[in-house]
Design a protein around this motif. Structure first.
Motif, PDB file in Angstrom:
ATOM      1  N   GLU A  33      43.635  27.657  37.493  1.00 15.60           N
ATOM      2  CA  GLU A  33      44.026  26.426  36.809  1.00 15.60           C
ATOM      3  C   GLU A  33      43.175  26.230  35.566  1.00 15.60           C
ATOM      4  OE1 GLU A  33      42.726  24.052  39.981  1.00 15.60           O
ATOM      5  OE2 GLU A  33      44.582  24.175  41.087  1.00 15.60           O
ATOM      6  N   LYS A  34      43.778  25.700  34.541  1.00 14.91           N
ATOM      7  CA  LYS A  34      43.036  25.414  33.310  1.00 14.91           C
ATOM      8  C   LYS A  34      42.391  24.027  33.365  1.00 14.91           C
ATOM      9  CE  LYS A  34      44.163  29.171  31.149  1.00 14.91           C
ATOM     10  NZ  LYS A  34      43.238  30.250  31.089  1.00 14.91           N
ATOM     11  N   THR A  35      42.791  23.208  34.325  1.00 13.20           N
ATOM     12  CA  THR A  35      42.279  21.846  34.386  1.00 13.20           C
ATOM     13  C   THR A  35      41.001  21.784  35.208  1.00 13.20           C
ATOM     14  OG1 THR A  35      42.967  20.623  36.343  1.00 13.20           O
ATOM     15  CG2 THR A  35      44.689  21.388  34.945  1.00 13.20           C
ATOM     16  N   ALA A  36      40.205  20.831  34.955  1.00 12.93           N
ATOM     17  CA  ALA A  36      38.977  20.621  35.712  1.00 12.93           C
ATOM     18  C   ALA A  36      39.104  19.390  36.595  1.00 12.93           C
ATOM     19  CB  ALA A  36      37.805  20.477  34.746  1.00 12.93           C
ATOM     20  N   ASP A  37      40.341  19.035  36.955  1.00 13.10           N
ATOM     21  CA  ASP A  37      40.592  17.830  37.748  1.00 13.10           C
ATOM     22  C   ASP A  37      40.055  17.925  39.176  1.00 13.10           C
ATOM     23  OD1 ASP A  37      41.852  16.837  35.569  1.00 13.10           O
ATOM     24  OD2 ASP A  37      43.881  17.144  36.329  1.00 13.10           O
ATOM     25  N   ARG A  38      39.959  19.130  39.705  1.00 18.24           N
ATOM     26  CA  ARG A  38      39.531  19.299  41.087  1.00 18.24           C
ATOM     27  C   ARG A  38      38.074  19.718  41.141  1.00 18.24           C
ATOM     28  NH1 ARG A  38      43.580  23.167  43.930  1.00 18.24           N
ATOM     29  NH2 ARG A  38      42.767  22.181  45.785  1.00 18.24           N
ATOM     30  N   GLU A  39      37.446  19.480  42.297  1.00 17.68           N
ATOM     31  CA  GLU A  39      36.091  19.965  42.498  1.00 17.68           C
ATOM     32  C   GLU A  39      36.097  21.484  42.383  1.00 17.68           C
ATOM     33  OE1 GLU A  39      34.245  18.639  46.139  1.00 17.68           O
ATOM     34  OE2 GLU A  39      35.551  16.881  46.131  1.00 17.68           O
ATOM     35  N   GLU A  40      35.063  22.045  41.783  1.00 14.96           N
ATOM     36  CA  GLU A  40      35.028  23.498  41.568  1.00 14.96           C
ATOM     37  C   GLU A  40      35.123  24.268  42.882  1.00 14.96           C
ATOM     38  OE1 GLU A  40      32.945  24.805  37.537  1.00 14.96           O
ATOM     39  OE2 GLU A  40      31.553  23.792  38.893  1.00 14.96           O
ATOM     40  N   ASP A  41      34.524  23.758  43.960  1.00 19.93           N
ATOM     41  CA  ASP A  41      34.564  24.453  45.247  1.00 19.93           C
ATOM     42  C   ASP A  41      35.978  24.548  45.811  1.00 19.93           C
ATOM     43  OD1 ASP A  41      31.856  24.746  45.072  1.00 19.93           O
ATOM     44  OD2 ASP A  41      31.375  23.259  46.603  1.00 19.93           O
ATOM     45  N   LYS A  42      36.896  23.689  45.334  1.00 16.73           N
ATOM     46  CA  LYS A  42      38.275  23.665  45.832  1.00 16.73           C
ATOM     47  C   LYS A  42      39.256  24.331  44.876  1.00 16.73           C
ATOM     48  CE  LYS A  42      37.465  19.574  48.562  1.00 16.73           C
ATOM     49  NZ  LYS A  42      37.909  18.279  48.978  1.00 16.73           N
ATOM     50  N   ARG A  43      38.806  24.692  43.688  1.00 23.59           N
ATOM     51  CA  ARG A  43      39.692  25.328  42.710  1.00 23.59           C
ATOM     52  C   ARG A  43      39.927  26.781  43.082  1.00 23.59           C
ATOM     53  NH1 ARG A  43      37.522  24.098  36.842  1.00 23.59           N
ATOM     54  NH2 ARG A  43      39.406  25.195  36.274  1.00 23.59           N
ATOM     55  N   GLU A  44      41.162  27.242  42.891  1.00 25.04           N
ATOM     56  CA  GLU A  44      41.501  28.620  43.230  1.00 25.04           C
ATOM     57  C   GLU A  44      40.895  29.581  42.205  1.00 25.04           C
ATOM     58  OE1 GLU A  44      45.366  31.310  44.376  1.00 25.04           O
ATOM     59  OE2 GLU A  44      45.614  29.159  44.054  1.00 25.04           O
ATOM     60  N   ILE A  45      40.190  30.587  42.713  1.00 25.97           N
ATOM     61  CA  ILE A  45      39.520  31.581  41.879  1.00 25.97           C
ATOM     62  C   ILE A  45      40.501  32.688  41.522  1.00 25.97           C
ATOM     63  CG2 ILE A  45      37.679  33.309  41.818  1.00 25.97           C
ATOM     64  CD1 ILE A  45      36.089  31.402  43.701  1.00 25.97           C
ATOM     65  N   ARG A  46      40.589  32.973  40.235  1.00 26.86           N
ATOM     66  CA  ARG A  46      41.483  34.025  39.739  1.00 26.86           C
ATOM     67  C   ARG A  46      40.785  35.382  39.705  1.00 26.86           C
ATOM     68  NH1 ARG A  46      45.906  34.426  35.565  1.00 26.86           N
ATOM     69  NH2 ARG A  46      45.719  36.530  34.770  1.00 26.86           N
ATOM     70  N   SER A  47      39.514  35.400  39.294  1.00 29.44           N
ATOM     71  CA  SER A  47      38.817  36.682  39.177  1.00 29.44           C
ATOM     72  C   SER A  47      37.333  36.536  39.469  1.00 29.44           C
ATOM     73  CB  SER A  47      39.011  37.268  37.776  1.00 29.44           C
ATOM     74  OG  SER A  47      38.462  36.402  36.808  1.00 29.44           O
ATOM     75  N   LEU A  48      36.742  37.670  39.840  1.00 26.13           N
ATOM     76  CA  LEU A  48      35.305  37.775  40.102  1.00 26.13           C
ATOM     77  C   LEU A  48      34.738  38.825  39.160  1.00 26.13           C
ATOM     78  CD1 LEU A  48      35.549  37.997  43.990  1.00 26.13           C
ATOM     79  CD2 LEU A  48      34.666  36.039  42.700  1.00 26.13           C
ATOM     80  N   VAL A  49      33.522  38.592  38.673  1.00 20.88           N
ATOM     81  CA  VAL A  49      32.863  39.556  37.795  1.00 20.88           C
ATOM     82  C   VAL A  49      31.382  39.603  38.155  1.00 20.88           C
ATOM     83  CG1 VAL A  49      32.453  37.872  35.932  1.00 20.88           C
ATOM     84  CG2 VAL A  49      32.558  40.323  35.400  1.00 20.88           C
ATOM     85  N   ILE A  50      30.835  40.812  38.112  1.00 21.71           N
ATOM     86  CA  ILE A  50      29.425  40.993  38.433  1.00 21.71           C
ATOM     87  C   ILE A  50      28.868  42.093  37.532  1.00 21.71           C
ATOM     88  CG2 ILE A  50      29.909  42.651  40.272  1.00 21.71           C
ATOM     89  CD1 ILE A  50      27.566  41.447  41.837  1.00 21.71           C
TER      90      ILE A  50
END
Length: 162
Positions: free
Chosen positions: A73-90
């Protein structure tokens, strides 16, 4: 050789490539693990379990950063812990252990030859980075990026999980 026989041989070859994983990312789904846990969709810090949280595009486990994230999602309306993660990078400078993030067994420190054996030829090579995607299209769901150092070791992993 007849057309019918040639068609059968070609079809069998294509099927064999797909079954052995040589067909690229479109032949199977990536298995992504984070701290030894297989990542499932939809991925959120909440669904990863106790100890995980997200703040400022970093995923933490028990207060220690383990990976960078992007959200669906592009919005920051939800708590970050509940936002769906699109990608991981390390990356090697992230402070996380090399095996924190694994994509089909490939982790930070894996050899270039291991990456080739696991995923085959990349869809794109660019300045020390290799990119693998479904049908060569980066906008598709399955997408993996790896970067190598001068010793041909993986120093950066980016995987799209959604």
């Amino acid at each position: 050789m007849t057309i019918k026989k040639l068609s059968s041989v070609l079809l069998a070859s294509v099927m064999l490539l797909d079954l052995t994983g040589c067909g690229g990312l479109n032949s199977y789904r990536l298995t992504v693990t984070l701290n030894g846990i297989v990542v499932t969709k939809p991925l959120t810090a909440e669904t990863l379990g106790e100890g995980y949280s997200v703040k400022d595009y970093l995923l933490y486990y028990n207060g220690e950063p383990v990976a960078g994230v992007t959200f669906t999602e592009k919005t920051a309306d939800r708590e970050e812990d509940k936002r769906e993660i699109r990608s991981l990078v390390i990356g090697v400078n992230s402070g996380a252990e090399n095996d924190t993030l694994s994509v089909d067994g490939i982790t930070l420190g894996s050899d270039m030859s291991e990456v080739l054996d696991t995923f085959g030829e990349p869809s794109l090579r660019e300045a020390g980075k290799w990119f693998f995607s479904e049908n060569g299209m980066p906008e598709n769901e399955e997408f993996l990026g790896v970067k190598f150092d001068d010793n041909k070791k993986v120093t950066w992993l980016y995987v799209r999980v959604k």
